[in-house]
Enzyme design. Structure first.
Site, PDB file in Angstrom:
ATOM      1  N   TRP A 168      70.557  56.741  34.929  1.00  0.00           N
ATOM      2  CA  TRP A 168      70.419  58.060  35.553  1.00  0.00           C
ATOM      3  C   TRP A 168      70.785  58.037  37.030  1.00  0.00           C
ATOM      4  O   TRP A 168      71.470  58.931  37.526  1.00  0.00           O
ATOM      5  CB  TRP A 168      69.019  58.640  35.327  1.00  0.00           C
ATOM      6  CG  TRP A 168      68.834  59.050  33.903  1.00  0.00           C
ATOM      7  CD1 TRP A 168      67.999  58.489  32.993  1.00  0.00           C
ATOM      8  CD2 TRP A 168      69.526  60.105  33.208  1.00  0.00           C
ATOM      9  NE1 TRP A 168      68.116  59.115  31.777  1.00  0.00           N
ATOM     10  CE2 TRP A 168      69.037  60.113  31.880  1.00  0.00           C
ATOM     11  CE3 TRP A 168      70.493  61.045  33.570  1.00  0.00           C
ATOM     12  CZ2 TRP A 168      69.498  61.018  30.911  1.00  0.00           C
ATOM     13  CZ3 TRP A 168      70.951  61.945  32.613  1.00  0.00           C
ATOM     14  CH2 TRP A 168      70.457  61.918  31.309  1.00  0.00           C
ATOM     15  N   ASP A 191      64.617  61.313  41.814  1.00  0.00           N
ATOM     16  CA  ASP A 191      64.659  61.873  40.467  1.00  0.00           C
ATOM     17  C   ASP A 191      63.431  61.329  39.735  1.00  0.00           C
ATOM     18  O   ASP A 191      63.369  60.145  39.419  1.00  0.00           O
ATOM     19  CB  ASP A 191      65.951  61.436  39.774  1.00  0.00           C
ATOM     20  CG  ASP A 191      66.052  61.932  38.328  1.00  0.00           C
ATOM     21  OD1 ASP A 191      65.081  62.542  37.837  1.00  0.00           O
ATOM     22  OD2 ASP A 191      67.113  61.712  37.708  1.00  0.00           O
ATOM     23  N   LYS A 225      60.577  66.260  29.802  1.00  0.00           N
ATOM     24  CA  LYS A 225      59.973  64.947  29.558  1.00  0.00           C
ATOM     25  C   LYS A 225      58.451  65.050  29.672  1.00  0.00           C
ATOM     26  O   LYS A 225      57.742  64.912  28.694  1.00  0.00           O
ATOM     27  CB  LYS A 225      60.492  63.898  30.546  1.00  0.00           C
ATOM     28  CG  LYS A 225      61.823  63.228  30.226  1.00  0.00           C
ATOM     29  CD  LYS A 225      62.975  64.122  29.986  1.00  0.00           C
ATOM     30  CE  LYS A 225      64.266  63.442  29.632  1.00  0.00           C
ATOM     31  NZ  LYS A 225      65.152  63.180  30.744  1.00  0.00           N
TER      32      LYS A 225
HETATM   33  C1  LIG Z   1      66.523  63.248  31.173  1.00  0.00           C
HETATM   34  C2  LIG Z   1      66.826  62.814  32.543  1.00  0.00           C
HETATM   35  C3  LIG Z   1      67.812  63.431  33.327  1.00  0.00           C
HETATM   36  C4  LIG Z   1      68.674  64.557  32.781  1.00  0.00           C
HETATM   37  O1  LIG Z   1      67.919  65.684  32.619  1.00  0.00           O
HETATM   38  P1  LIG Z   1      68.583  67.063  32.143  1.00  0.00           P
HETATM   39  O2  LIG Z   1      67.460  67.999  32.348  1.00  0.00           O
HETATM   40  O3  LIG Z   1      68.986  66.887  30.733  1.00  0.00           O
HETATM   41  O4  LIG Z   1      69.736  67.328  33.019  1.00  0.00           O
HETATM   42  C5  LIG Z   1      68.016  62.990  34.611  1.00  0.00           C
HETATM   43  N1  LIG Z   1      67.290  61.985  35.120  1.00  0.00           N
HETATM   44  C6  LIG Z   1      66.336  61.362  34.403  1.00  0.00           C
HETATM   45  C7  LIG Z   1      65.556  60.263  35.022  1.00  0.00           C
HETATM   46  C8  LIG Z   1      66.066  61.766  33.103  1.00  0.00           C
HETATM   47  O5  LIG Z   1      65.120  61.153  32.386  1.00  0.00           O
END
Ligand SMILES: *Cc1c(COP(=O)(O)O)cnc(C)c1O
Length: 377
Positions: free
Chosen positions: A102, A182, A206
Site C-alpha cells: 500500500w 495511511d 476495514k
Molecule cells: C484497503 C487499503 C487501501 C485501499 O483502500 P480503498 O478504499 O479501496 O481505496 C489503502 N491502504 C491500505 C492500508 C488499505 O488497507
C-alpha cells in the site's frame, strides 16, 4: 436461521453484530419517522444530527482536538494517494517510506502529481524501503535520511497485505515535517496521539464501516496549500468549509460508521479496552502459527507483526504443489470460516482480526488450524 459465520475478510470486512442488528431494526423506519436513513436529504435536520454525532463520537474516541478537521470523503484511501500531494505539497518535496504494497502504491501515485518531476529538490523522495526483505520488517530508523524541509513524511502504519504494523505511538516526527499516515486497516484498533500527525486517513471498509466512505483527519493549519485551479471536490480547504458536502456524501455509510463509533464508545468502553482484546486475539493466532512446528509460517519479524492482518502460508515443503492450501480453504469454508484467502499478489492465507472479530471467533480459527494440521500435516 443461518449457521454462524466466522468472517476473517480483509475488507470489506465483518461489522460488529450489534451494529448490524441496530441497522436492520431501523432500516425501514429510522427513529420512528417512517423512512430509512437512506431516503432523506443530507442537508436536513435528521441527517445533520447523524453526521454531527458521528463526528463528535469519533473526536471522543481518538481524542481529536479542535486543531483538526474531520472530513468524510469518497474515492477510497486510493484517491487519497493523489489527493494528499495535491493538497499538502505546496510546491515542495515530500518523503515516502515503503513498507509494503500500500505504501508503494501511495508513492507511485504521488509521483504523478508532483510539481517538478525532474527536479530533485521538488520530488517525491523514497527515503526507505523494506522491499529487499520482502516486506517482513521495518526500516532501521537510523538509516533513514529525512529531509527536514519536506512538506510531509508519508507512511502506511499498517500494511494490510504484508501484515507489517508500525505502532503510531512509537513515531517521533521531525519538528516541522508533518507526519501523514495511511491507517486504513488499523485505525480505531488502539489509542494513539493524533497530535503527532498532520493528517491521517482511512478507507472505512476495514475497521470503520461499510465501503464508500473515506475518513481524513487533517490539522487545520495545513489546509489551503492546494493550487487555486484544484477542482473543488479535491480541495481539502473547500471540503472543510462545506462540511464535506460539496457533493452528496455517502449518507448510509456515514450512518453505519456512526453506529460503529457509538458501539466502540458505549459498548466496548473505548479504544483502550478494545486494544487489549485486539492484542489477545493477535497473540493467540501468532502463538498457534509459531507453535505449529513450521507447518504454518508467518515470516514477519516479531516486533512489527500486525495485530489486525495476519498473513501466513502452509510450509512449501509440506505443500509442494499448493494442493493443501486449496484443501485448507475448502475445509475452512465447510466449517463456516470465510475470508481466509491471502491477497492475490502474495497468495497463501490471511486472517484479519478487526475490532468486530471476537476473541471467541479467533479461538475457533485456532482450533481449526490445529485440527487441519492433525489431519494433513
Ligand atoms: C484497503 C487499503 C487501501 C485501499 O483502500 P480503498 O478504499 O479501496 O481505496 C489503502 N491502504 C491500505 C492500508 C488499505 O488497507
Amino acid at each position: 436461521m443461518t449457521n454462524k459465520i466466522y468472517n476473517f475478510s480483509a475488507g470489506p470486512s465483518k461489522l460488529p453484530e450489534a451494529v448490524v442488528e441496530i441497522a436492520k431494526n431501523e432500516l425501514s423506519n429510522w427513529h420512528g419517522k417512517g423512512f430509512s436513513i437512506m431516503e432523506i436529504s443530507h442537508r436536513g435536520k435528521d441527517f445533520g444530527e447523524v453526521l454531527a454525532k458521528s463526528k463528535q463520537d469519533l473526536r471522543n474516541l481518538l481524542g481529536i482536538s479542535d486543531n483538526f478537521e474531520i472530513l468524510f470523503l469518497q474515492g477510497g484511501a486510493t484517491q487519497q494517494f493523489s489527493q494528499i500531494p495535491i493538497n499538502m505539497l505546496g510546491g515542495r518535496s515530500a518523503d515516502y517510506v515503503i513498507t509494503g504494497a500500500w505504501s508503494e502504491k501511495s508513492f507511485n501515485e504521488a509521483k504523478k502529481v508532483s510539481y517538478y518531476k525532474n527536479d530533485p529538490e521538488h520530488q517525491i523522495r523514497l527515503v526507505a524501503s523494506t522491499q529487499n526483505s520482502n516486506f517482513t520488517k521495518l526500516p532501521e530508523i537510523s538509516e533513514i535520511k529525512l529531509n527536514p524541509y519536506a512538506a510531509y513524511l508519508h507512511l502506511c502504519t499498517n500494511e494490510t497485505i504484508h501484515g507489517v504494523e508500525i505502532d503510531p505511538n512509537r513515531l517521533t516526527p521531525l519538528p516541522n515535517v508533518p507526519l501523514i499516515a495511511d491507517m486504513s486497516s488499523h485505525i480505531l484498533s488502539r489509542p494513539f496521539d493524533i497530535e503527532k500527525f498532520g493528517l491521517v486517513y482511512a478507507g472505512a471498509q476495514k475497521n470503520i464501516g461499510p465501503a464508500g466512505l473515506t475518513l481524513v483527519i487533517v490539522r487545520k493549519d495545513l489546509l489551503g496549500l492546494a493550487d487555486l485551479n484544484t477542482p473543488k471536490t479535491w480541495d481539502y480547504a473547500q471540503l472543510a468549509e462545506n462540511d464535506s458536502m460539496i457533493n452528496t456524501p455517502p449518507t448510509f455509510a456515514i450512518y453505519m460508521a456512526g453506529l460503529v463509533f457509538d458501539w466502540l464508545l458505549n459498548t466496548c468502553g473505548g479504544l483502550e479496552n478494545i486494544s487489549k482484546i485486539n492484542k489477545q486475539k493477535a497473540d493467540l493466532l501468532y502463538q498457534n502459527i509459531d507453535n505449529s512446528g513450521d507447518f504454518y509460517i508467518n515470516s514477519v519479524q516479531k516486533d512489527c507483526r500486525s495485530q489486525m492482518n495476519v498473513p501466513f502460508i502452509i510450509n512449501k515443503n509440506v505443500d509442494k504443489n499448493g494442493e493443501l492450501l486449496q484443501k485448507f480453504l475448502a475445509e475452512a469454508e465447510q466449517n463456516n470460516l470465510v475470508g481466509l484467502k491471502g491477497h492475490k499478489s502474495v497468495g497463501g492465507l490471511r486472517a484479519s482480526l478487526y475490532n468486530a472479530v471476537t476473541l471467541e471467533e479467533v479461538k475457533v480459527l485456532c482450533d481449526f488450524l490445529q485440527e487441519f494440521q492433525r489431519k494433513f500435516g
